[in-house]
Design a protein around this motif. Sequence first.
Motif, PDB file in Angstrom:
ATOM      1  N   PRO A   4       4.939  -0.958   1.313  1.00  0.00           N
ATOM      2  CA  PRO A   4       5.457  -0.935  -0.048  1.00  0.00           C
ATOM      3  C   PRO A   4       6.690  -1.283  -0.214  1.00  0.00           C
ATOM      4  CG  PRO A   4       5.380   1.376   0.625  1.00  0.00           C
ATOM      5  CD  PRO A   4       4.831   0.519   1.862  1.00  0.00           C
ATOM      6  N   VAL A   5       7.103  -2.778   0.266  1.00  0.00           N
ATOM      7  CA  VAL A   5       8.572  -3.195   0.156  1.00  0.00           C
ATOM      8  C   VAL A   5       8.503  -4.346  -0.632  1.00  0.00           C
ATOM      9  CG1 VAL A   5      10.366  -4.082   1.718  1.00  0.00           C
ATOM     10  CG2 VAL A   5       9.066  -2.069   2.506  1.00  0.00           C
ATOM     11  N   GLU A   6       9.254  -4.502  -1.573  1.00  0.00           N
ATOM     12  CA  GLU A   6       9.340  -5.553  -2.554  1.00  0.00           C
ATOM     13  C   GLU A   6       9.986  -7.052  -1.966  1.00  0.00           C
ATOM     14  OE1 GLU A   6       7.968  -6.022  -5.315  1.00  0.00           O
ATOM     15  OE2 GLU A   6       7.408  -3.820  -4.985  1.00  0.00           O
ATOM     16  N   ALA A   7       9.439  -8.141  -2.116  1.00  0.00           N
ATOM     17  CA  ALA A   7       9.883  -9.341  -1.585  1.00  0.00           C
ATOM     18  C   ALA A   7      11.468  -9.466  -1.535  1.00  0.00           C
ATOM     19  CB  ALA A   7       9.096 -10.424  -2.079  1.00  0.00           C
ATOM     20  N   ARG A  42      -1.404 -16.618  -3.017  1.00  0.00           N
ATOM     21  CA  ARG A  42      -0.993 -17.619  -2.037  1.00  0.00           C
ATOM     22  C   ARG A  42      -0.776 -16.699  -0.661  1.00  0.00           C
ATOM     23  NH1 ARG A  42       4.335 -20.225  -3.675  1.00  0.00           N
ATOM     24  NH2 ARG A  42       4.558 -17.717  -4.050  1.00  0.00           N
ATOM     25  N   GLU A  43      -0.195 -15.734  -0.821  1.00  0.00           N
ATOM     26  CA  GLU A  43       0.149 -14.557   0.189  1.00  0.00           C
ATOM     27  C   GLU A  43      -1.024 -14.063   0.529  1.00  0.00           C
ATOM     28  OE1 GLU A  43       2.232 -14.440  -2.620  1.00  0.00           O
ATOM     29  OE2 GLU A  43       3.678 -15.889  -1.670  1.00  0.00           O
ATOM     30  N   VAL A  72       5.386 -11.869   3.212  1.00  0.00           N
ATOM     31  CA  VAL A  72       6.259 -11.315   2.377  1.00  0.00           C
ATOM     32  C   VAL A  72       5.753 -11.988   1.066  1.00  0.00           C
ATOM     33  CG1 VAL A  72       8.522 -11.108   1.496  1.00  0.00           C
ATOM     34  CG2 VAL A  72       8.261 -11.161   3.745  1.00  0.00           C
ATOM     35  N   GLY A  73       5.467 -11.024  -0.041  1.00  0.00           N
ATOM     36  CA  GLY A  73       4.972 -11.726  -1.171  1.00  0.00           C
ATOM     37  C   GLY A  73       3.802 -10.774  -1.978  1.00  0.00           C
ATOM     38  N   GLY A 107       6.610 -16.026   1.047  1.00  0.00           N
ATOM     39  CA  GLY A 107       5.777 -17.019  -0.036  1.00  0.00           C
ATOM     40  C   GLY A 107       6.725 -17.389  -1.004  1.00  0.00           C
ATOM     41  N   PRO A 108       7.239 -16.528  -1.916  1.00  0.00           N
ATOM     42  CA  PRO A 108       7.726 -16.752  -3.122  1.00  0.00           C
ATOM     43  C   PRO A 108       9.198 -17.340  -2.975  1.00  0.00           C
ATOM     44  CG  PRO A 108       7.171 -14.585  -2.961  1.00  0.00           C
ATOM     45  CD  PRO A 108       7.136 -15.089  -1.526  1.00  0.00           C
TER      46      PRO A 108
END
Length: 413
Positions: free
Chosen positions: A43-46, A11-12, A6-7, A67-68
Amino acid sequence: MRVLVVGGGAREHALAWRLRRDGHAVWAAPGNAGMAADARLVPVEAADAPGLLAVCGRESIDLAVIGPEAPLVAGVADRLRAGGTPVLAPGAAAARIEGSKAWAMGFCRRHGIPAPATSVCATAAEALAHASSCALPVAVKADGLMAGKGVVVAADRPAAVAAAEAFAARGPVVFEEYLAGREVSAFALCDGRRAAFCGLARDHKRLLDGDRGPMTGGMGAFSPVPDVDPGAEAAIRAILDAAVAGMAAEGAPFVGFLFAGLMLTDRGPRVLEFNCRLGDPEAQALLPLWAGDVAEPCLAAARGALDPADAPRPMPGAAVGVVLACPGYPEAPAPGQSVPGLDADGRLAVPPDGALIFHAATVRRDGWRTAGGRVLTCVGRGPGLAEARRRAYAAAEAVRFAGARMRADMAAY
Ligand code: GLY
């Protein structure tokens, strides 16, 4: 294993690259265009917990790695866990260790974790009064998340007052005793009860060589860190152990990667901050160095059953990551430049030995173009820092776009 990352930053990308290299099927939500070679993008936001839950169900995800920090502080890991997916990331209660600097400094005090002397001002009036009278220099911090831009080291009174004013508009302000020394980032994989040390890195947050210029999200990182001696490393491991034990004792067990941002002082390491995730750009240097299959210990940690002997630990050798940012970064990023040197998958067309590239903000439009502030991390691996550094900069030259902002002194020992 079927893993959801996720992200959507570098880093991701490094996580997705590593998990795929270890033989796993990887999905990324939302990911970024340059990650498509290593992960299936959804296409799904974190921050979209219901959307992520649907992906976990539809794709029979075995492990989600977030990740974030923002979705962690907002409780996204709790929502996925409640839906039945093992999640390598802390819930909101444990993510508070990053989400509130005031809370984190109180936590250090409660558990005897070495940290700078701190004053927390709840109101703007208190913050201004404190800034007008405290000892200088002083570190002034916003209490909440600020994407790496919530710290000002104020050398004089006007700077302290200006920082207090700016941060007070967003909530409590934290004043910390100024500590001189070199910073280091330390990481542990945690299962709620145990912290398994998995390496050190150093990032460089200022834009310009010699640690000058404005703060950024991070302009590069390297690992290992040669000026951390065995005594300091033992003290750092003890800090990570104490933090995980303290979180469990406070009823907020920490699961995920715990990141201690430390100052190496002549009295030993001191905690400047805790973060509830891998660092960016530290992850881009650490992930290529870890031995073994990274997903297995991550799943064990997510299930609360980590055997510290199986934790990811750095192999001999070194990695250096150099960030390329677009013109105007960080004040006024102006993306859109064409990026040379990449193949159709976004990998280096002619990779120097041991070099890797991780995308943060690119789009495919007539080749590859920059699409945000920090664009790429170019990573060199080698037997030591000098060779890793040479390879990182060879990769960076291959993809250097017009007006790119890049430090030339990463790991320059
Ligand atoms: N590199 C510092 C951070 O990820 O917050």
